[in-house]
Design a protein around this motif. Sequence first.
Motif, PDB file in Angstrom:
ATOM      1  N   HIS A  12      17.403  83.364  26.610  1.00  0.00           N
ATOM      2  CA  HIS A  12      17.465  82.515  25.548  1.00  0.00           C
ATOM      3  C   HIS A  12      18.252  82.834  24.170  1.00  0.00           C
ATOM      4  O   HIS A  12      17.774  83.836  23.846  1.00  0.00           O
ATOM      5  CB  HIS A  12      16.329  81.862  25.081  1.00  0.00           C
ATOM      6  CG  HIS A  12      15.392  81.116  26.279  1.00  0.00           C
ATOM      7  ND1 HIS A  12      14.417  82.062  26.862  1.00  0.00           N
ATOM      8  CD2 HIS A  12      15.569  80.201  27.271  1.00  0.00           C
ATOM      9  CE1 HIS A  12      14.124  81.761  27.995  1.00  0.00           C
ATOM     10  NE2 HIS A  12      14.639  80.397  28.254  1.00  0.00           N
ATOM     11  N   ASP A  15      16.096  85.735  21.826  1.00  0.00           N
ATOM     12  CA  ASP A  15      15.387  86.724  22.509  1.00  0.00           C
ATOM     13  C   ASP A  15      16.333  88.130  22.272  1.00  0.00           C
ATOM     14  O   ASP A  15      15.649  89.193  22.035  1.00  0.00           O
ATOM     15  CB  ASP A  15      15.582  86.659  24.154  1.00  0.00           C
ATOM     16  CG  ASP A  15      14.804  85.591  24.748  1.00  0.00           C
ATOM     17  OD1 ASP A  15      13.587  85.451  24.341  1.00  0.00           O
ATOM     18  OD2 ASP A  15      15.191  84.808  25.410  1.00  0.00           O
ATOM     19  N   TYR A 138       7.051  88.193  29.999  1.00  0.00           N
ATOM     20  CA  TYR A 138       5.852  86.965  29.741  1.00  0.00           C
ATOM     21  C   TYR A 138       5.565  86.074  30.678  1.00  0.00           C
ATOM     22  O   TYR A 138       4.792  85.211  30.450  1.00  0.00           O
ATOM     23  CB  TYR A 138       5.799  86.708  28.387  1.00  0.00           C
ATOM     24  CG  TYR A 138       6.637  85.612  27.913  1.00  0.00           C
ATOM     25  CD1 TYR A 138       8.153  85.966  27.852  1.00  0.00           C
ATOM     26  CD2 TYR A 138       6.213  84.578  27.587  1.00  0.00           C
ATOM     27  CE1 TYR A 138       9.038  85.152  27.375  1.00  0.00           C
ATOM     28  CE2 TYR A 138       7.199  83.354  27.275  1.00  0.00           C
ATOM     29  CZ  TYR A 138       8.588  83.903  26.873  1.00  0.00           C
ATOM     30  OH  TYR A 138       9.522  82.964  26.498  1.00  0.00           O
ATOM     31  N   HIS A 143      13.463  84.337  32.116  1.00  0.00           N
ATOM     32  CA  HIS A 143      13.346  85.715  31.875  1.00  0.00           C
ATOM     33  C   HIS A 143      13.212  86.320  33.231  1.00  0.00           C
ATOM     34  O   HIS A 143      13.866  87.630  33.422  1.00  0.00           O
ATOM     35  CB  HIS A 143      12.173  86.173  30.838  1.00  0.00           C
ATOM     36  CG  HIS A 143      12.385  85.692  29.398  1.00  0.00           C
ATOM     37  ND1 HIS A 143      12.609  86.907  28.644  1.00  0.00           N
ATOM     38  CD2 HIS A 143      12.821  84.511  28.942  1.00  0.00           C
ATOM     39  CE1 HIS A 143      12.511  86.036  27.216  1.00  0.00           C
ATOM     40  NE2 HIS A 143      12.912  84.838  27.671  1.00  0.00           N
TER      41      HIS A 143
HETATM   42 ZN   LIG Z   1      13.187  83.589  26.047  1.00  0.00          ZN
END
Ligand SMILES: [Zn+2]
Length: 285
Positions: A12, A15, A138, A143
């Motif tokens: 994104h 990031d 995470y 991701h």
């Molecule tokens: Zn992200």
Amino acid sequence: MEQLTFLAVHAHPDDEASSTGGLYARLASEGVRTVLVCCTNGECGDAPDGAKPDADHHDGDEVAAIRAVELDKAVEVLGISRLVRLGYRDSGMKGWPQNSDPESFWATPVSVAAEKLAAVLREERPQVVMTYNEYGFYGHPDHIQAHLITLAAIKLVDYEPTLYFNAIPNSVMARFRERWAQEERERAEADAAKGIVREPEAPNEEDEIPMGTPDEEIDAAIDISAFTDAKFDALAAHHSQIADSFWMKMGREQFKEVMKTEWFVRVTNPRHVEGCVSDIFAGYR
Ligand SMILES: [Zn+2]
């Protein structure tokens, strides 16, 4: 001398600043060519009024348009040589309806997105590539997908780059968790003073994901102490998303103290580098 090129595959807008902002700024200062592949447009971010994507009036396209401008600013701040937007729609968190949008990154076959990324790898031939581990650091689907397409794309090219995953050592993670717990306590106290009683949050799945990495498994610790201002400014450029993040709350001076290193784990090692390095291009210069 061979042109050194670094390429990071991020999910994104923002990031690139949070996990590699210091590294990008440092490499730019060293004359390394830097490429950012941003997989999604970030439609599931916060709206300008703070509305979350499940709010009726949340307009994903409007959010993406704001984030596109913010990303351009961050790219400029970090001296990134080339930004490639893969243009997929943000998939949102696991279980959200956005996961199944056919234009979402998560719903896109890995092979299709990997081929797009491989085309960039063929053009740029970066010696060093960075993305996230198999948990997407995470647990965010975009991701995880960035991880999957990067592994797949590397198999499609005719050379082997050195691949790193970003990481945070457990010892540092423990300090961050303490800080977050403290912020939470302060919030609860402030709420209590106003007579607001909040239900304790249900433990979420993210807590089960091992976000930290054992300290001894870190393969690259990059000193970014001279570049914390650039990293701070790049994060600040993503104003619509992180204006009240813990980074911004720290302020520039404390940020300098706390954020002076970025860490990575080596995944492929064609140059047979040993031990924990302080240069992400160890083996190449
Ligand atoms: Zn992200």
